[in-house]
Design an enzyme around this catalytic site. Structure first.
Site, PDB file in Angstrom:
ATOM      1  N   SER A  77       1.039  -1.235  -0.100  1.00 26.68           N
ATOM      2  CA  SER A  77       0.101  -0.074   0.090  1.00 26.68           C
ATOM      3  C   SER A  77       0.822   1.176  -0.152  1.00 26.68           C
ATOM      4  O   SER A  77       2.072   1.045   0.401  1.00 26.68           O
ATOM      5  CB  SER A  77      -0.830   0.082   1.357  1.00 26.68           C
ATOM      6  OG  SER A  77      -1.544   1.060   1.533  1.00 26.68           O
ATOM      7  N   TYR A  96      -2.973  -0.839  10.417  1.00 29.28           N
ATOM      8  CA  TYR A  96      -2.725  -0.929   9.105  1.00 29.28           C
ATOM      9  C   TYR A  96      -1.557  -0.409   8.328  1.00 29.28           C
ATOM     10  O   TYR A  96      -0.905  -1.270   7.746  1.00 29.28           O
ATOM     11  CB  TYR A  96      -3.868  -0.076   8.173  1.00 29.28           C
ATOM     12  CG  TYR A  96      -4.040  -0.434   6.874  1.00 29.28           C
ATOM     13  CD1 TYR A  96      -4.869  -1.758   6.451  1.00 29.28           C
ATOM     14  CD2 TYR A  96      -3.449   0.314   5.890  1.00 29.28           C
ATOM     15  CE1 TYR A  96      -4.764  -1.833   4.847  1.00 29.28           C
ATOM     16  CE2 TYR A  96      -3.541  -0.033   4.616  1.00 29.28           C
ATOM     17  CZ  TYR A  96      -4.339  -1.173   4.252  1.00 29.28           C
ATOM     18  OH  TYR A  96      -4.304  -1.571   2.571  1.00 29.28           O
TER      19      TYR A  96
END
Ligand code: NAI
Length: 245
Positions: free
Chosen positions: A134, A147
């Protein structure tokens, strides 16, 4: 048919980026083992892929699933670790269970899959692993610590495995998507106190739009095919130009 004859296991294949990847891989000639925790929202098989139900946070399930996939496919040439979950919460509000779940799916899951697959990948002689990381692997975002930590860890796992496995004929790369139009983002917008502001923030890249799942799947295809034969340990950004904003 850039993946003709190749045998690939894809996690998170029931939805979003993983589903698009399974479909494109099947159309490029791969035999696909499609792995997910649930298939409830995915009525159609991904281009004839064989489906496996597995919770990646359960070590024994991962072992038996990877073993079954290798047996059913008759070997393994590639892994795509795409399953993931998101959590937008301050650290004060994050329970240990939530922290462990995010790290469990996003970081420990790929570890368990890679460990179970590595002998078969070495036997392939020309194998690939692609981890779906990501932009959060590099940059923090507000109330996103679990995250970000999981995706930062996954990027370093990618580089470490590339370092260890290149001599065994296994290339290991990361793709780092920006905001992609999938159920994960739909849920994030729905949970937001100001959905319109969230959508505007999510589209604040140079392209001023969400990416499509297929646009990430095509980068994963590149990293899983001979087109990227000299690429290993890399982190491919696919984010519509988020770095400029
Ligand atoms: P999605 O929510 O549409 O799909 C994720 C899939 O992972 C689902 O099918 C889900 O059932 C599966 N999964 C979740 N927990 C699991 C578990 N314990 N065991 C097995 N499977 C499990 O999400 P999306 O957007 O397609 O995300 C795919 C990957 O891309 C994730 O790793 C995500 O973090 C990453 N990503 C997504 C971005 C986006 O904007 N959509 C941006 C950057 C990265």
């Amino acid at each position: 048919m850039r993946l003709k004859g190749r045998k690939v296991l894809i996690t998170g294949a029931a939805s979003g980026i993983g589903k698009a990847t399974a479909e494109i891989f099947a159309s490029e000639g791969a035999a696909v083992a499609a792995v997910d925790k649930t298939w409830a929202g995915a009525p159609d098989a991904e281009g004839g892929a064989q489906r496996y139900t597995c919770d990646l946070t359960k070590e024994s399930e991962v072992g038996t699933t990877v073993e079954a996939a290798i047996r059913d496919l008759g070997g393994l040439d590639g892994v795509v670790n795409c399953a993931g979950i998101s959590l937008r919460k301050s650290i004060e509000d994050t329970t240990s269970e939530e922290w462990n779940q995010v790290i469990g799916v996003n970081l420990s899951g790929p570890f368990l899959v890679c460990r179970a697959a590595v002998a078969a990948l070495k036997a392939s002689g020309k194998a690939t692993i692609v981890n779906v990381c990501s932009g959060a692997s590099f940059r923090p975002s507000y109330n996103f610590s679990a995250y970000c930590a999981s995706k930062g860890g996954l990027l370093m796992l990618t580089r470490s495995l590339a370092f260890d496995f290149t001599q065994h004929g296994i290339r290991v790369n990361a793709v780092c998507p920006g905001v992609i139009d999938t159920p994960m983002i739909e849920r994030a917008v729905a949970r937001s106190p100001d959905p319109q502001a969230s959508i505007a923030r999510f589209k604040s890249n140079a392209s001023a739009r969400y990416g499509k799942p297929e646009e990430i799947a095509r980068v994963i295809l590149f990293l899983s095919s001979d087109d990227s034969s000299f690429v290993t340990g890399s982190a491919y950004g696919a984010d519509g130009g988020s770095a400029f904003h």
